[in-house]
Design a protein around this motif. Structure first.
Motif, mmCIF file in Angstrom:
data_model
loop_
_atom_site.group_PDB
_atom_site.id
_atom_site.type_symbol
_atom_site.label_atom_id
_atom_site.label_comp_id
_atom_site.label_asym_id
_atom_site.label_seq_id
_atom_site.Cartn_x
_atom_site.Cartn_y
_atom_site.Cartn_z
ATOM 1 N N SER A 228 0.823 -1.209 0.000
ATOM 2 C CA SER A 228 0.000 0.000 0.000
ATOM 3 C C SER A 228 0.853 1.254 0.000
ATOM 4 O O SER A 228 2.014 1.255 0.410
ATOM 5 N N PHE B 269 -0.063 5.931 -0.801
ATOM 6 C CA PHE B 269 -1.125 6.898 -1.082
ATOM 7 C C PHE B 269 -0.525 8.145 -1.715
ATOM 8 O O PHE B 269 0.693 8.338 -1.746
ATOM 9 N N GLU C 183 -4.666 1.727 -1.983
ATOM 10 C CA GLU C 183 -4.495 3.120 -1.562
ATOM 11 C C GLU C 183 -4.812 3.214 -0.077
ATOM 12 O O GLU C 183 -5.927 2.895 0.357
ATOM 13 N N LEU C 184 -3.838 3.650 0.702
ATOM 14 C CA LEU C 184 -4.034 3.717 2.152
ATOM 15 C C LEU C 184 -3.221 4.847 2.755
ATOM 16 O O LEU C 184 -1.982 4.800 2.784
ATOM 17 N N ASP C 185 -3.915 5.860 3.232
ATOM 18 C CA ASP C 185 -3.321 6.929 4.027
ATOM 19 C C ASP C 185 -3.683 6.625 5.474
ATOM 20 O O ASP C 185 -4.857 6.709 5.857
ATOM 21 N N ASP D 290 -5.955 8.940 7.517
ATOM 22 C CA ASP D 290 -7.292 9.230 7.005
ATOM 23 C C ASP D 290 -8.277 8.177 7.538
ATOM 24 O O ASP D 290 -8.218 7.013 7.133
ATOM 25 N N HIS E 48 -9.974 6.036 4.900
ATOM 26 C CA HIS E 48 -9.102 5.017 4.306
ATOM 27 C C HIS E 48 -9.006 3.799 5.219
ATOM 28 O O HIS E 48 -9.059 2.657 4.757
#
Length: 257
Positions: free
Chosen positions: A39, A41, A63-65, A68, A71
Motif C-alpha cells: 500500500s 497513497f 491506496e491507504l493513508d 485518514d 481510508h
C-alpha cells in the motif's frame, strides 16, 4: 521447497521505492510463500504501482493513508477484494518534516510538525493494526520498523521521539491484542541508505563508524538482513514472542564503545 510463510496473507503498508525496506520485505515474503499486498497513497501511489511489477509476483497495490479515517475504515473491504483475511501486517511508515524536525532543529520544532510526525510514525501503528484486526480472525503477527530510540542520535531529533512513541505503542498493542492471538513486535535496524534516510540532514553523522563498531560489521545498502528478520517475525517460528524489539544492526546496540 516450503517457505516459512507458505499460505500466509501479508499486507506491507508503506512501500514506495524498490530500495525501501518495505519492498525488500514484500520480496522475501513472496519468496517464502506468502500472498502479499502492498500500500501507499498520494503522489507516491503511482510509483508504488510501477515498482509492484518488480516483485517476484506482481502484488496488488492498495491506496491507504494511515492518517485518514475513511481510508482505514474501507481497508478491510479493499483487502477482501484480493484475499479473505490477513495473517500478518508490516508497518513500514514514518514521516517527519526534514526542514523543521531533523538535522539539529530539535529546540525550534513547531508542535504542528511534531504532532504530524507522531501521528504518522507512532500512532499509525495502532490505527493500522486496529483497521486490520477484523481481518486477523485466527490471530497473526504485526511487525513495525524502528531505529533505536533509547538514546539521542545526531540529527534524528523529533523523529527519535516519534520512534520512542512507536516502541511504547507496540508494547501496549502487544498487551491488548495478545488475548486475540495477535503478536506485535518491532525490528530495530541499523542505518540503511533508504529514501527515508536520505531525507535526514546529517544522516551521515549517525552512520559514521557503524560498520567498524558493529561486531558483525554493517552494510548500509543491504536490506536483506532487516527484511529477513521481519519475515521471521511474521512466520510461525516466533509463536510466543510479542512486545519485543529485535535488533538487526550488526550488534552495534550491545557495544559500549
Amino acid at each position: 521447497m516450503m517457505g516459512v510463510l507458505d499460505g500466509k496473507r501479508i499486507l506491507v503498508a508503506g512501500v514506495t521505492m524498490d530500495t525501501s525496506i518495505g519492498f525488500a520485505v514484500a520480496k522475501i515474503a513472496q519468496e517464502q510463500g506468502a500472498t502479499v499486498l502492498i500500500s501507499n497513497f498520494g503522489r507516491a501511489l503511482g510509483i508504488t504501482r510501477r515498482i509492484a511489477g518488480r516483485l517476484p509476483a506482481e502484488a496488488p497495490v492498495l491506496e491507504l493513508d494511515v492518517t485518514d479515517p475513511e481510508h482505514l475504515e474501507r481497508l478491510p473491504e479493499l483487502v477482501r477484494e484480493h484475499v479473505d483475511g490477513l495473517d500478518g501486517v508490516v508497518h513500514s511508515i514514518a514521516y517527519g518534516n526534514p526542514e523543521t524536525m531533523l538535522g539539529g532543529k530539535f529546540l525550534g520544532a513547531p508542535w504542528a510538525d511534531v504532532a504530524q510526525a507522531v501521528q504518522v510514525s507512532a500512532f499509525s501503528l495502532a490505527s493500522l493494526t486496529q483497521a486490520c484486526q477484523p481481518l486477523m480472525t485466527s490471530g497473526g503477527s504485526v511487525v513495525g520498523l524502528t531505529f533505536d530510540a533509547t538514546v539521542a542520535w545526531p540529527a534524528y531529533d523529533w523523529m527519535g521521539v516519534a520512534k520512542a512513541g512507536l516502541e511504547s505503542c507496540s508494547r501496549y498493542l502487544a498487551r491488548d491484542l495478545g488475548p486475540h492471538g495477535i503478536r506485535v513486535n518491532l525490528v530495530s535496524a541499523g542505518p540503511l541508505k533508504t529514501l527515508a534516510a536520505k531525507a535526514i540532514p546529517g544522516f551521515e553523522d549517525i552512520e559514521a563508524g557503524w560498520a567498524t563498531k558493529a561486531p558483525l560489521g554493517w552494510d548500509n545498502v543491504d536490506l536483506e538482513p532487516t527484511a529477513k528478520a521481519v519475515v521471521a517475525l511474521l512466520s510461525d517460528f516466533f509463536p510466543a514472542t510479542t512486545g519485543e524489539i529485535v535488533h538487526v544492526d550488526g550488534g552495534y546496540h550491545a557495544m559500549g564503545a
